[in-house]
Design an enzyme around this catalytic site. Structure first.
Site, PDB file in Angstrom:
ATOM      1  N   ILE A 192       0.607  -5.699 -11.393  1.00  0.00           N
ATOM      2  CA  ILE A 192       1.201  -4.546 -12.091  1.00  0.00           C
ATOM      3  C   ILE A 192       2.483  -4.128 -11.373  1.00  0.00           C
ATOM      4  O   ILE A 192       2.997  -3.045 -11.619  1.00  0.00           O
ATOM      5  CB  ILE A 192       0.218  -3.356 -12.178  1.00  0.00           C
ATOM      6  N   ARG A 203       5.854  -6.386 -10.002  1.00  0.00           N
ATOM      7  CA  ARG A 203       7.028  -7.028 -10.574  1.00  0.00           C
ATOM      8  C   ARG A 203       6.743  -8.513 -10.754  1.00  0.00           C
ATOM      9  O   ARG A 203       6.134  -9.156  -9.893  1.00  0.00           O
ATOM     10  CB  ARG A 203       8.259  -6.855  -9.663  1.00  0.00           C
ATOM     11  N   LEU A 218       0.832  -1.200   0.000  1.00  0.00           N
ATOM     12  CA  LEU A 218       0.000   0.000   0.000  1.00  0.00           C
ATOM     13  C   LEU A 218       0.874   1.261   0.000  1.00  0.00           C
ATOM     14  O   LEU A 218       0.763   2.125   0.865  1.00  0.00           O
ATOM     15  CB  LEU A 218      -0.960   0.010   1.188  1.00  0.00           C
ATOM     16  N   GLY A 219       1.746   1.337  -1.007  1.00  0.00           N
ATOM     17  CA  GLY A 219       2.459   2.581  -1.270  1.00  0.00           C
ATOM     18  C   GLY A 219       1.576   3.495  -2.090  1.00  0.00           C
ATOM     19  O   GLY A 219       0.344   3.370  -2.089  1.00  0.00           O
ATOM     20  N   ARG A 220       2.195   4.429  -2.816  1.00  0.00           N
ATOM     21  CA  ARG A 220       1.409   5.366  -3.620  1.00  0.00           C
ATOM     22  C   ARG A 220       0.500   4.639  -4.606  1.00  0.00           C
ATOM     23  O   ARG A 220      -0.685   4.936  -4.723  1.00  0.00           O
ATOM     24  CB  ARG A 220       2.345   6.298  -4.403  1.00  0.00           C
ATOM     25  N   ILE A 221       1.081   3.682  -5.329  1.00  0.00           N
ATOM     26  CA  ILE A 221       0.319   2.986  -6.366  1.00  0.00           C
ATOM     27  C   ILE A 221      -0.740   2.084  -5.743  1.00  0.00           C
ATOM     28  O   ILE A 221      -1.901   2.069  -6.179  1.00  0.00           O
ATOM     29  CB  ILE A 221       1.268   2.180  -7.274  1.00  0.00           C
ATOM     30  N   ASP A 260       0.678  -7.552 -16.148  1.00  0.00           N
ATOM     31  CA  ASP A 260       1.430  -6.556 -16.914  1.00  0.00           C
ATOM     32  C   ASP A 260       2.928  -6.790 -16.788  1.00  0.00           C
ATOM     33  O   ASP A 260       3.714  -6.167 -17.498  1.00  0.00           O
ATOM     34  CB  ASP A 260       1.079  -5.152 -16.415  1.00  0.00           C
ATOM     35  N   HIS A 264       4.209  -4.957 -19.986  1.00  0.00           N
ATOM     36  CA  HIS A 264       4.778  -4.036 -19.002  1.00  0.00           C
ATOM     37  C   HIS A 264       4.539  -2.588 -19.429  1.00  0.00           C
ATOM     38  O   HIS A 264       5.480  -1.812 -19.648  1.00  0.00           O
ATOM     39  CB  HIS A 264       6.274  -4.300 -18.822  1.00  0.00           C
ATOM     40  N   SER A 316       0.809  -4.709   4.161  1.00  0.00           N
ATOM     41  CA  SER A 316       2.046  -3.932   4.042  1.00  0.00           C
ATOM     42  C   SER A 316       2.862  -4.182   5.294  1.00  0.00           C
ATOM     43  O   SER A 316       2.415  -4.871   6.212  1.00  0.00           O
ATOM     44  CB  SER A 316       1.744  -2.443   3.863  1.00  0.00           C
ATOM     45  N   GLU A 376      11.110 -10.974 -18.369  1.00  0.00           N
ATOM     46  CA  GLU A 376      10.680 -10.122 -19.482  1.00  0.00           C
ATOM     47  C   GLU A 376      11.793  -9.925 -20.508  1.00  0.00           C
ATOM     48  O   GLU A 376      12.964  -9.835 -20.124  1.00  0.00           O
ATOM     49  CB  GLU A 376      10.229  -8.757 -18.935  1.00  0.00           C
TER      50      GLU A 376
END
Length: 309
Positions: free
Chosen positions: A226, A228, A149-152, A252, A275, A171, A257
């Site tokens: 979304i 890693r 639960l960071g910014r994104i 994503d 990605h 988190s 990758e």
């Protein structure tokens, strides 16, 4: 010769500010063959979120002073090696939050409402031919979980909360939010119908979404990633999809990758993206300017705007 600092651009795409970059620096483009003459000139490297830059790479450039990430992620950079060599590292946090959160929601809705398969059916004439169109599943009134639960992560939760039965998160520490807190991903998975991964890729999170976590999610649940690819045990995910352990996945990012396992490419239970979470003209342009601002600050002897180390 020029007195402009020499920079190696290690990403083939640098939107919105290339003219400015060229006006301020001597730029060696992506794919440039690094010769014995060029290597000592390089004082800065611009990398993207998929870039790998270890101690050997740093040693290739004896006068390297800064690595400016054209991304929020820096898990591919050996930070200890950078600190040992007194190489600074910056990234582009914050400016890509909204677009990455939008991608998470887009993957979720596309997966639950079967948008890709039905788009193909219309294009192939299946609707006119009155082919059977299987019903999809509702994306509303579900229990949603966000890992990280960071910014994104918070932006994703804020988008999904109005349409969800509940929102939970995991988190390191509880946040000042009204959502349900879990201190481990297994308990979070047991409690939700949708698990969205929004945590950084670190040694601590590598392979964290394993067979046990997927089984805890259950047959009606979906996984959205979304963050890693390293966070997910891809073999366990493929097995879970094939055996119906979970209902589907929206991805994503991937472990290796741009190589995506054939089993994921062929599965009708998966929505795939290359990605592209931050890949809008607006966000990539803002990111490019932040990269340049960090480089200008560094070479002017000023503090980095968004330092990592």
């Amino acid at each position: 010769m020029t007195d402009k600092p020499a920079i190696l651009l290690r990403t083939p795409l640098f939107y919105g500010a290339r003219d400015k970059l060229d006006s301020l620096f001597t730029v060696y483009d992506y794919g440039t063959k690094i010769t014995a003459e060029i290597a000592p000139q390089i004082k800065a490297v611009i990398g993207d979120g998929q870039a790998r830059f270890g101690a050997d790479d740093m040693d290739q450039f004896p006068n390297l002073q800064i690595i400016a990430q054209y991304a929020v992620g820096f898990d591919g950079i050996d930070l200890q090696a950078a600190q040992k060599r007194n190489i600074r590292v910056s990234n582009t946090p914050g400016v890509l939050t909204e677009d990455v959160a939008d991608m998470a929601v887009g993957l979720f809705l596309t997966l639950k409402r079967d948008i890709i398969r039905n788009d193909k059916l219309v294009r192939d004439g299946g609707w006119i031919k009155k082919e059977e169109i299987p019903l999809s599943h509702s994306a509303s009134n579900l229990d949603v979980g966000v890992f990280g639960l960071g910014r994104i992560g918070q932006a994703i939760a804020e988008r999904l909360a109005p349409m969800s039965k509940s929102v939970s998160y995991c988190s390191r520490h509880p946040k000042e939010v009204s959502w349900n807190y879990y201190n481990n991903i297994l308990d979070l998975a047991k409690a939700v119908d949708v698990l969205v991964l929004a945590a950084p890729g670190t040694a601590e999170t590598k392979g964290l979404v394993n067979k046990e976590v997927l089984e805890a999610l259950g047959q009606k649940a979906v996984l959205i990633n979304i963050a890693r690819g390293s966070i997910v045990d891809e073999d366990a995910l493929i097995e879970a999809l094939e055996k119906g352990v979970i209902a589907g996945a929206g991805l994503d990012v991937f472990a290796n990758e741009p190589n995506v396992p054939a089993a994921l490419q062929q599965s009708q239970k998966v929505v795939l993206q290359p990605h592209l979470g931050s890949a809008t003209v607006e966000t990539r342009t803002t990111m490019a300017h932040l990269v340049i601002d960090n480089l200008q600050a560094f070479f002017a002897g000023k503090p980095l705007l968004t330092p990592v180390v």
